[in-house]
Write a protein that holds these residues in place. Structure first.
Motif, PDB file in Angstrom:
ATOM      1  N   MET A 175       0.829  -1.201   0.000  1.00 36.23           N
ATOM      2  CA  MET A 175       0.000   0.000   0.000  1.00 36.23           C
ATOM      3  C   MET A 175       0.870   1.260   0.000  1.00 36.23           C
ATOM      4  SD  MET A 175      -2.744   1.218   2.879  1.00 36.23           S
ATOM      5  CE  MET A 175      -2.876   2.982   3.109  1.00 36.23           C
ATOM      6  N   ASN A 176       0.499   2.238  -0.840  1.00 40.81           N
ATOM      7  CA  ASN A 176       1.242   3.495  -0.884  1.00 40.81           C
ATOM      8  C   ASN A 176       0.968   4.314   0.363  1.00 40.81           C
ATOM      9  OD1 ASN A 176       2.268   3.002  -3.447  1.00 40.81           O
ATOM     10  ND2 ASN A 176       0.429   3.818  -4.424  1.00 40.81           N
ATOM     11  N   ILE A 207       0.892   9.931  -1.790  1.00 41.90           N
ATOM     12  CA  ILE A 207       0.476  10.025  -3.187  1.00 41.90           C
ATOM     13  C   ILE A 207       1.254  11.165  -3.832  1.00 41.90           C
ATOM     14  CG2 ILE A 207      -1.547  11.497  -2.648  1.00 41.90           C
ATOM     15  CD1 ILE A 207      -2.990  10.084  -4.999  1.00 41.90           C
ATOM     16  N   LEU A 258       1.059  13.513  -7.014  1.00 43.27           N
ATOM     17  CA  LEU A 258      -0.042  13.860  -7.910  1.00 43.27           C
ATOM     18  C   LEU A 258       0.391  14.128  -9.352  1.00 43.27           C
ATOM     19  CD1 LEU A 258      -1.856  15.986  -5.247  1.00 43.27           C
ATOM     20  CD2 LEU A 258      -2.859  13.995  -6.366  1.00 43.27           C
ATOM     21  N   VAL A 263       1.965  13.628  -0.845  1.00 47.00           N
ATOM     22  CA  VAL A 263       0.993  13.913   0.206  1.00 47.00           C
ATOM     23  C   VAL A 263       0.758  12.641   1.011  1.00 47.00           C
ATOM     24  CG1 VAL A 263      -1.368  14.680   0.686  1.00 47.00           C
ATOM     25  CG2 VAL A 263      -0.117  15.649  -1.256  1.00 47.00           C
ATOM     26  N   ALA A 264       0.857  12.759   2.355  1.00 43.25           N
ATOM     27  CA  ALA A 264       0.669  11.588   3.217  1.00 43.25           C
ATOM     28  C   ALA A 264      -0.776  11.107   3.159  1.00 43.25           C
ATOM     29  CB  ALA A 264       1.050  11.944   4.657  1.00 43.25           C
ATOM     30  N   LEU A 265      -0.960   9.796   2.986  1.00 48.50           N
ATOM     31  CA  LEU A 265      -2.302   9.218   2.896  1.00 48.50           C
ATOM     32  C   LEU A 265      -2.808   8.733   4.256  1.00 48.50           C
ATOM     33  CD1 LEU A 265      -1.980   7.299  -0.491  1.00 48.50           C
ATOM     34  CD2 LEU A 265      -3.257   9.397  -0.049  1.00 48.50           C
ATOM     35  N   PHE A 313      -1.694  13.122   7.983  1.00 41.16           N
ATOM     36  CA  PHE A 313      -2.528  12.926   6.794  1.00 41.16           C
ATOM     37  C   PHE A 313      -2.787  14.261   6.081  1.00 41.16           C
ATOM     38  CE2 PHE A 313      -6.855  13.309   5.085  1.00 41.16           C
ATOM     39  CZ  PHE A 313      -6.712  12.464   3.997  1.00 41.16           C
ATOM     40  N   GLY A 314      -2.597  14.276   4.785  1.00 43.49           N
ATOM     41  CA  GLY A 314      -2.875  15.487   3.997  1.00 43.49           C
ATOM     42  C   GLY A 314      -1.699  16.446   3.924  1.00 43.49           C
ATOM     43  N   HIS A 315      -0.661  16.207   4.749  1.00 39.03           N
ATOM     44  CA  HIS A 315       0.507  17.092   4.747  1.00 39.03           C
ATOM     45  C   HIS A 315       1.550  16.609   3.725  1.00 39.03           C
ATOM     46  CE1 HIS A 315      -0.095  19.712   8.443  1.00 39.03           C
ATOM     47  NE2 HIS A 315      -1.185  18.962   8.398  1.00 39.03           N
ATOM     48  N   LYS A 316       2.449  17.516   3.398  1.00 32.78           N
ATOM     49  CA  LYS A 316       3.416  17.242   2.327  1.00 32.78           C
ATOM     50  C   LYS A 316       4.753  16.743   2.869  1.00 32.78           C
ATOM     51  CE  LYS A 316       2.867  21.554   0.994  1.00 32.78           C
ATOM     52  NZ  LYS A 316       1.693  21.820   1.819  1.00 32.78           N
ATOM     53  N   LYS A 325       3.735  20.781  -6.859  1.00 28.74           N
ATOM     54  CA  LYS A 325       2.653  19.836  -6.562  1.00 28.74           C
ATOM     55  C   LYS A 325       1.618  20.019  -7.663  1.00 28.74           C
ATOM     56  CE  LYS A 325      -0.832  18.894  -2.969  1.00 28.74           C
ATOM     57  NZ  LYS A 325      -1.455  19.435  -1.746  1.00 28.74           N
ATOM     58  N   HIS A 343       6.090  22.569   4.899  1.00 25.05           N
ATOM     59  CA  HIS A 343       4.940  23.382   5.326  1.00 25.05           C
ATOM     60  C   HIS A 343       5.411  24.814   5.582  1.00 25.05           C
ATOM     61  CE1 HIS A 343       0.800  23.812   6.231  1.00 25.05           C
ATOM     62  NE2 HIS A 343       0.757  23.465   7.502  1.00 25.05           N
ATOM     63  N   ALA A 364      -9.835  17.612   3.243  1.00 26.57           N
ATOM     64  CA  ALA A 364      -8.431  17.459   2.827  1.00 26.57           C
ATOM     65  C   ALA A 364      -8.257  16.400   1.748  1.00 26.57           C
ATOM     66  CB  ALA A 364      -7.570  17.120   4.043  1.00 26.57           C
ATOM     67  N   ILE A 398      -6.829  15.710  -3.441  1.00 24.83           N
ATOM     68  CA  ILE A 398      -5.844  14.678  -3.813  1.00 24.83           C
ATOM     69  C   ILE A 398      -6.498  13.435  -4.426  1.00 24.83           C
ATOM     70  CG2 ILE A 398      -3.996  15.403  -2.245  1.00 24.83           C
ATOM     71  CD1 ILE A 398      -4.854  13.284  -0.273  1.00 24.83           C
ATOM     72  N   GLY A 426      -4.811  21.216   7.988  1.00 23.83           N
ATOM     73  CA  GLY A 426      -5.045  20.068   7.111  1.00 23.83           C
ATOM     74  C   GLY A 426      -3.883  19.783   6.174  1.00 23.83           C
ATOM     75  N   GLY A 427      -2.850  20.647   6.204  1.00 29.15           N
ATOM     76  CA  GLY A 427      -1.660  20.368   5.405  1.00 29.15           C
ATOM     77  C   GLY A 427      -1.450  21.300   4.232  1.00 29.15           C
ATOM     78  N   THR A 430      -0.390  24.742   2.603  1.00 31.77           N
ATOM     79  CA  THR A 430       0.538  25.774   3.053  1.00 31.77           C
ATOM     80  C   THR A 430       0.229  27.132   2.426  1.00 31.77           C
ATOM     81  OG1 THR A 430       2.184  24.026   3.113  1.00 31.77           O
ATOM     82  CG2 THR A 430       2.987  26.262   3.453  1.00 31.77           C
ATOM     83  N   ILE A 433      -7.013   6.923  -1.376  1.00 30.65           N
ATOM     84  CA  ILE A 433      -6.412   7.169  -0.057  1.00 30.65           C
ATOM     85  C   ILE A 433      -5.971   5.851   0.565  1.00 30.65           C
ATOM     86  CG2 ILE A 433      -6.880   7.976   2.323  1.00 30.65           C
ATOM     87  CD1 ILE A 433      -7.126  10.350   0.560  1.00 30.65           C
ATOM     88  N   GLY A 474      -4.971   3.414  -0.909  1.00 33.53           N
ATOM     89  CA  GLY A 474      -3.912   2.814  -1.716  1.00 33.53           C
ATOM     90  C   GLY A 474      -4.382   1.644  -2.562  1.00 33.53           C
ATOM     91  N   ILE A 498      -5.553   7.211  -9.348  1.00 33.36           N
ATOM     92  CA  ILE A 498      -6.378   8.253  -9.961  1.00 33.36           C
ATOM     93  C   ILE A 498      -6.819   7.805 -11.357  1.00 33.36           C
ATOM     94  CG2 ILE A 498      -6.276  10.594 -10.944  1.00 33.36           C
ATOM     95  CD1 ILE A 498      -4.530  11.336  -8.441  1.00 33.36           C
TER      96      ILE A 498
END
Lengths: 92, 396
Positions: A1-2, A5, A7, A15-17, A41-44, A58, A77, B152, B156, B230-231, B233, B343, B345, B349
C-alpha cells in the motif's frame, strides 16, 4: 500500500495518505525515503532534497518557494516554504 | 456510445424530463403539488422566487426550460409577478417543446389549478413516452463539474479524478465546463498558460481578479487556519486542489451563466456577478452553481465531495464522486463513485477516472445516478447581475 500520493510526475513533494511517523520508510519511483519528521494525513513530504529559493512543485506546478533548504523525507509546510502569490499580491 | 432524445435545434438530451416552472414563490406550492405525484416519472420543479424583475433570472428560466434534457414545460404563474412569462412561453414554444401556462389568479385558485396541471402532466407523460431515442456521440455531450462539502481528501483524490476524466473525454470531443473562480485565486497565472489564445489568457486572469475583488468587498478570505492544519501551506496550493478538476487540457473559452459554448472544448464558467456586490454572495449554495452549469447546457454534473454532500439537481443528473473513504462508508447510498479508495492505496487516480468514464456512459444511456434514484431534485435560482462577455472570451 502506498503511504504517500504523488499527484504529478514532476512533483518534488508527496501527500501523506495517513498519519506517518518519523523513521517510517516511504517509497517513491523505486527509491526508499526515510521520514525525518512526523507527517500527518494530507501534509506534504519532500521526495528529494530541495534547495532554498527553489519552487515546491505539486500538481505539476509551483505552489510556493522554499525558504530554507529541505532534506528528502522532511515535512514541507509553513516553516520551510511560503506563497509566491501572496508576496506578489501584497507588493501591489 | 450514448442514447439521446433529439430536439428541434439538433441538440440531444440524455433525459426527457417535464418541468413544472413557477414564475414567483407565490406559485411554488401549487407547482410542487402538481409535480409531487409524478416525481418518479421524470417531472421536476424549477422556478424563481423573486417578484421584482431580473434579467439574469429570466435568462436562466429560458435556458433551463429549453435544456436538451427537457421535453415539455408547465409554467405555473400567480398572475401579478414581474417575470416575463409570455416571453418564456414563446421561447419554449419556438424550441419545439410542448408548453402550457396556468395562471392561478385566472384559474379559480389553487385547487383547480392543481387539477388542471395534473391533467396536463399526465397527457405529457404519455406523449413523451413515444419520443424516439437516437444514438448520441461524445461530441454531443456536455459535462459540468463542481465541488462541495470539500475536505483534505478532495484535492488529492476526487478532484484530480475529475480532471483526468475531463482530459480523457475532451479527447473524445465532449464539452466540459468548470467554475468557482473564487477558488481559483492564486492559480490564475497557471490557468492562463493553458488558454487557447493570448486574448483568452488575459481574460482568464481578469476573471479571477474580478472574483478576488468581489470576495474582498464581501469581507471573505479564502485561506483559513483549518486549511493549514489540514496540510495546505499556500493559497495557490489550496486553489490548485479545486482547479485540478479542470484537468490539463487546453482551455477554449470563458462563459457566463446561460451562455452556450459555441463549440466543443473546455470552458471556465464565470459565476461571479459583474459590478459591485448587489444581491449578496455570488452563490448561496452548491445547487445555485449546479443550476448555472446546467443552464450552459451541461447534461451531467460531476460533483466532488469529501465531507459528503447528498444533493442532486433538477434537469440534469448529478454524479457524486466521494473523495474520502470514511465518508463513502457512511454515505454509500448517496455516493456514485468511491475515489476514497485512492487514499487507501487500493486504486489509482487513472483507474478511478476510467471507472467514472464508464459510469458516465451508463448514466448517458438512461441508468439513474444515486441522487436521481432517491428523487433528489434540488434547485436554486437567486437574483444576480451580469454584463456581456469581454472580447476574446469565446473561441472564434
Amino acid at each position: 500500500m502506498n503511504k504517500v500520493i504523488c499527484l504529478h510526475t514532476s512533483d518534488n513533494v508527496g501527500v501523506a495518505l495517513s498519519n506517518l511517523k518519523k523513521g517510517d520508510i516511504i517509497s517513491h519511483n523505486s527509491l526508499r525515503i526515510k521520514l525525518l519528521d512526523n507527517i500527518d494525513f494530507g501534509h506534504k513530504v519532500a521526495l528529494m532534497p530541495i534547495e532554498k529559493e527553489k519552487k515546491i512543485i505539486k500538481y505539476g506546478v509551483s505552489i510556493g518557494i522554499v525558504t530554507q533548504h529541505i532534506l528528502a523525507g522532511s515535512h514541507v509546510h509553513t516553516q520551510n516554504m511560503e506563497s509566491l502569490y501572496m508576496k506578489q499580491f501584497t507588493k501591489k | 456510445m450514448l442514447k439521446g432524445y433529439l430536439r428541434q435545434d439538433g441538440k440531444k438530451g440524455i433525459r426527457n424530463y417535464i418541468l413544472v416552472a413557477y414564475t414567483v414563490e407565490c406559485a411554488h406550492h401549487v407547482a410542487r403539488e402538481i409535480q409531487y405525484p409524478y416525481r418518479e416519472k421524470g417531472v421536476h420543479v424549477i422556478g424563481f422566487h423573486g417578484c421584482a424583475p431580473n434579467t439574469y433570472a429570466n435568462n436562466m428560466m429560458e435556458a433551463l426550460c429549453t435544456h436538451s434534457n427537457v421535453g415539455a414545460v408547465l409554467i405555473m404563474s400567480l398572475g401579478c409577478e414581474n417575470l416575463n412569462k409570455e416571453n418564456l412561453r414563446e421561447v419554449i414554444k419556438a424550441s419545439g417543446r410542448s408548453v402550457k401556462t396556468i395562471t392561478i389568479q385566472e384559474s379559480k385558485g389553487s385547487k383547480l389549478s392543481i387539477e388542471e396541471g395534473k391533467n396536463w402532466i399526465e397527457k405529457q407523460i404519455s406523449i413523451l413516452k413515444e419520443t424516439p431515442q437516437v444514438p448520441m456521440a461524445f461530441n454531443e455531450l456536455s459535462i459540468g463539474t463542481i465541488c462541495g462539502g470539500s475536505d483534505a481528501t478532495s484535492g488529492i483524490t476526487a478532484n484530480p479524478v475529475i480532471g483526468k476524466t475531463f482530459d480523457n473525454l475532451l479527447k473524445k470531443g465532449i464539452t466540459a465546463i468548470f467554475e468557482e473562480t473564487g477558488e481559483l485565486i492564486g492559480c490564475e497565472h497557471i490557468m492562463a498558460e493553458r488558454a487557447e489564445t493570448s486574448e483568452l489568457s488575459e481574460q482568464l486572469i481578469k476573471t479571477v481578479d474580478k472574483a478576488k475583488i468581489y470576495y474582498q468587498n464581501m469581507g471573505f478570505g479564502s485561506f483559513s487556519d483549518g486549511n493549514a492544519k489540514g496540510g495546505l501551506t499556500t493559497i495557490e496550493e489550496k486553489s490548485m486542489g479545486a482547479y485540478s478538476k479542470s484537468g490539463n487540457s487546453k482551455i477554449n473559452g470563458i462563459i457566463k451563466p446561460t451562455i452556450q459554448p459555441p463549440k466543443n472544448g473546455l470552458y471556465l464558467l464565470d459565476v461571479v456577478p459583474d459590478g459591485s456586490p448587489m444581491f449578496g454572495w455570488p452563490n448561496a449554495n452548491d445547487n445555485a452553481e449546479i443550476a448555472e452549469l446546467i443552464a450552459c447546457g451541461a447534461h451531467i454534473i460531476l460533483f466532488s465531495t469529501g465531507r459528503g454532500s447528498v444533493v442532486g439537481s433538477a434537469v440534469s443528473p448529478v454524479i457524486k464522486i466521494c473523495a474520502n473513504p470514511q465518508t463513502f462508508k457512511n454515505l454509500e447510498d448517496d455516493m456514485d463513485i468511491n475515489a476514497g479508495s485512492i487514499i487507501e492505496g487500493k486504486e489509482t487516480i487513472d483507474e478511478i477516472a476510467k471507472l467514472l468514464e464508464e459510469y458516465i456512459v451508463k448514466i448517458g444511456n438512461g441508468n439513474l445516478t444515486k441522487s436521481e434514484a432517491l428523487w433528489h431534485q434540488e434547485f436554486q435560482l437567486a437574483y444576480k447581475k451580469f454584463g456581456n462577455l469581454e472580447p476574446g472570451c469565446l473561441p472564434s
